[in-house]
Design a protein around this motif. Structure first.
Motif, short mmCIF file in Angstrom:
data_model
loop_
_atom_site.label_atom_id
_atom_site.label_comp_id
_atom_site.label_asym_id
_atom_site.label_seq_id
_atom_site.Cartn_x
_atom_site.Cartn_y
_atom_site.Cartn_z
N HIS A 110 7.02 0.73 22.26
CA HIS A 110 6.37 0.27 23.50
C HIS A 110 4.98 0.89 23.70
O HIS A 110 4.11 0.27 24.26
CB HIS A 110 7.30 0.50 24.69
N PHE A 111 4.80 2.13 23.26
CA PHE A 111 3.45 2.68 23.13
C PHE A 111 3.46 3.88 22.18
O PHE A 111 4.53 4.31 21.74
CB PHE A 111 2.83 3.04 24.50
N ARG A 112 2.27 4.38 21.86
CA ARG A 112 2.10 5.35 20.80
C ARG A 112 1.28 6.57 21.24
O ARG A 112 0.29 6.43 21.96
CB ARG A 112 1.36 4.71 19.61
N VAL A 113 1.69 7.74 20.73
CA VAL A 113 0.91 8.96 20.88
C VAL A 113 0.73 9.50 19.46
O VAL A 113 1.68 9.47 18.67
CB VAL A 113 1.66 10.00 21.75
N ALA A 114 -0.49 9.98 19.13
CA ALA A 114 -0.72 10.47 17.76
C ALA A 114 -1.12 11.94 17.78
O ALA A 114 -1.74 12.42 18.72
CB ALA A 114 -1.83 9.66 17.09
N SER A 115 -0.76 12.65 16.70
CA SER A 115 -1.29 13.99 16.51
C SER A 115 -2.67 13.85 15.88
O SER A 115 -2.98 12.82 15.25
CB SER A 115 -0.36 14.83 15.63
N SER A 116 -3.50 14.90 16.03
CA SER A 116 -4.89 14.77 15.59
C SER A 116 -5.00 14.60 14.07
O SER A 116 -6.01 14.09 13.59
CB SER A 116 -5.69 15.98 16.07
N ASN A 117 -3.96 14.98 13.31
CA ASN A 117 -4.03 14.82 11.85
C ASN A 117 -3.49 13.46 11.37
O ASN A 117 -3.41 13.21 10.18
CB ASN A 117 -3.23 15.93 11.16
N ALA A 118 -3.11 12.60 12.31
CA ALA A 118 -2.49 11.32 11.90
C ALA A 118 -3.52 10.38 11.29
O ALA A 118 -4.71 10.44 11.61
CB ALA A 118 -1.83 10.65 13.11
N ARG A 119 -3.04 9.54 10.37
CA ARG A 119 -3.92 8.52 9.77
C ARG A 119 -3.14 7.22 9.71
O ARG A 119 -1.96 7.22 9.35
CB ARG A 119 -4.37 8.95 8.38
N ILE A 152 -7.01 -4.80 7.98
CA ILE A 152 -6.11 -5.44 7.00
C ILE A 152 -6.85 -5.75 5.70
O ILE A 152 -6.36 -5.49 4.60
CB ILE A 152 -5.47 -6.72 7.61
N MET A 153 -8.08 -6.27 5.81
CA MET A 153 -8.83 -6.66 4.60
C MET A 153 -9.27 -5.48 3.77
O MET A 153 -9.28 -5.54 2.55
CB MET A 153 -10.08 -7.45 5.00
N THR A 154 -9.68 -4.39 4.45
CA THR A 154 -10.16 -3.22 3.69
C THR A 154 -9.00 -2.38 3.17
O THR A 154 -9.18 -1.57 2.27
CB THR A 154 -11.04 -2.30 4.56
N ALA A 155 -7.81 -2.54 3.78
CA ALA A 155 -6.64 -1.72 3.45
C ALA A 155 -6.91 -0.25 3.72
O ALA A 155 -6.23 0.63 3.18
CB ALA A 155 -6.20 -1.95 1.99
N GLY A 156 -7.91 0.03 4.54
CA GLY A 156 -8.32 1.42 4.77
C GLY A 156 -7.50 2.11 5.85
O GLY A 156 -6.70 1.49 6.54
N MET A 157 -7.74 3.41 5.95
CA MET A 157 -7.05 4.20 6.99
C MET A 157 -8.04 4.58 8.07
O MET A 157 -9.21 4.82 7.80
CB MET A 157 -6.52 5.50 6.39
N ILE A 158 -7.56 4.66 9.31
CA ILE A 158 -8.38 5.19 10.39
C ILE A 158 -7.74 6.48 10.90
O ILE A 158 -6.53 6.66 10.79
CB ILE A 158 -8.58 4.18 11.55
N ASP A 159 -8.58 7.38 11.42
CA ASP A 159 -8.02 8.63 11.95
C ASP A 159 -7.62 8.44 13.43
O ASP A 159 -7.84 7.38 14.01
CB ASP A 159 -8.99 9.80 11.73
N SER A 160 -7.05 9.49 14.00
CA SER A 160 -6.51 9.39 15.37
C SER A 160 -7.58 9.06 16.40
O SER A 160 -7.32 8.30 17.34
CB SER A 160 -5.87 10.71 15.77
N ASP A 161 -8.76 9.66 16.23
CA ASP A 161 -9.80 9.42 17.23
C ASP A 161 -10.22 7.95 17.23
O ASP A 161 -10.42 7.34 18.27
CB ASP A 161 -11.02 10.32 16.97
#
Ligand code: COA
Length: 276
Positions: free
Chosen positions: A137-146, A179-188
């Protein structure tokens, strides 16, 4: 004469299946499901998906459980995707079945659960891992998440709802790029996109989620169930969210929670919801 103590055995609360890949911690009306295959970065194999289905179902049916948090074990990964080793040699038919069964058993199931589910993203949330977090239903991330949907780098596309839920959460253009780049984003970046609601340190992740959970559990669980249903209806092609809201709103007027909530307000006291 010696009086023998009679041991009264409490009836088992629920019959849980023997979990191999997850475990559950329960405290104060809150259940935390931990996906526990750290050596495989908590990748979702078929068994884990089945275990998660059973766990969510049992906890949802347990009136004592007001909120569910889901997280990954270890500090490296939430879930690094579907287990690639399980589907590498699948046929077209098997591929279709994999997506259909997974969506039904876990991803749609979680999204439509009556009990609020918070994803505590503690590291990599990739592919099926991000899709699982997005079904919550919603998300919280740690600062090291990708986070990312790397499927096209494997020659496949997201199959557990990713092509639908990512654009819903971050907008079409950002979803297309991810989706197209298949890349990762960081938490910020994920926070800036609205993909996660909060970013906190690794140590704070579960305590922070538990704080939100305890605020949620003070409210009417029946009303929350109806709110989840109405919000979700707006994202379904075959439902009219406004009509579902009207029906759900009306239904609340027949509940004990509504009587208690309104009475408590008028009596200037805190509501103590019966949950019915
Ligand atoms: N499916 C199956 N196994 C996986 C997995 C997945 N999605 N993700 C990680 N693993 C396994 C690795 O094969 C490895 O197993 P091994 O020790 O038996 O060789 C173990 O988990 C640790 O992963 P490793 O790749 O060694 O860690 P890393 O720190 O070098 O890299 C990632 C981390 C997340 C970048 C990398 O594991 C990765 O790219 N995983 C796949 C992500 C993906 O494409 N998911 C989408 C699937 S549709």
């Amino acid at each position: 004469e010696k009086i023998m103590a009679v041991q009264v055995q409490a009836a088992p609360k629920a019959i849980f299946m023997d979990y191999e890949n997850i475990y559950i911690e329960e405290e104060n009306q809150l259940a935390t499901i931990v996906i526990n295959r750290p050596k495989k970065l908590n990748a979702l194999n078929r068994r884990t998906i089945e275990e998660l289905h059973v766990a969510f179902k049992e906890l949802d049916e347990d009136a004592e459980t007001k909120v569910i948090i889901i997280t990954g074990s270890g500090d490296k990964a939430f879930v690094a995707g579907a287990d690639i080793s399980e589907f590498a040699d699948f046929s077209v038919k098997e591929g279709r079945q994999l997506a259909a069964a997974g969506q039904r058993q876990l991803f749609d199931f979680v999204e439509n659960l009556s009990t609020p589910v918070i994803a505590a993203i503690n590291g990599f949330a990739l592919g099926g891992g991000l899709e699982l977090a997005m079904a919550c239903h919603f998300r919280v991330a740690s600062s090291n998440a990708r986070m990312g949907l790397p499927e096209v780098s494997l020659g496949v596309i997201p199959g557990y709802g990713g092509t639908q839920r990512l654009p819903q959460l971050v907008g079409k253009g950002r979803a297309m790029e991810m989706i197209m780049t298949a890349g990762m984003i960081d938490s910020d970046k994920a926070f800036g996109y609205g993909l996660v609601n909060h970013v906190v340190s690794s140590e704070e992740l579960l305590p922070f989620c538990k704080k939100i959970a305890s605020r949620i559990s003070n409210n009417s669980s029946v009303a929350i169930k109806h709110a989840i249903k109405a919000v979700n209806a707006g994202f379904k092609y075959d439902a009219d969210g406004y009509s579902v809201e009207i029906d759900a709103f009306g239904t609340c007027f027949g509940t004990d929670d509504f009587k208690e909530g309104t009475t408590a307000f008028l009596e200037k006291r805190k509501a103590d919801f019966p949950g019915s």
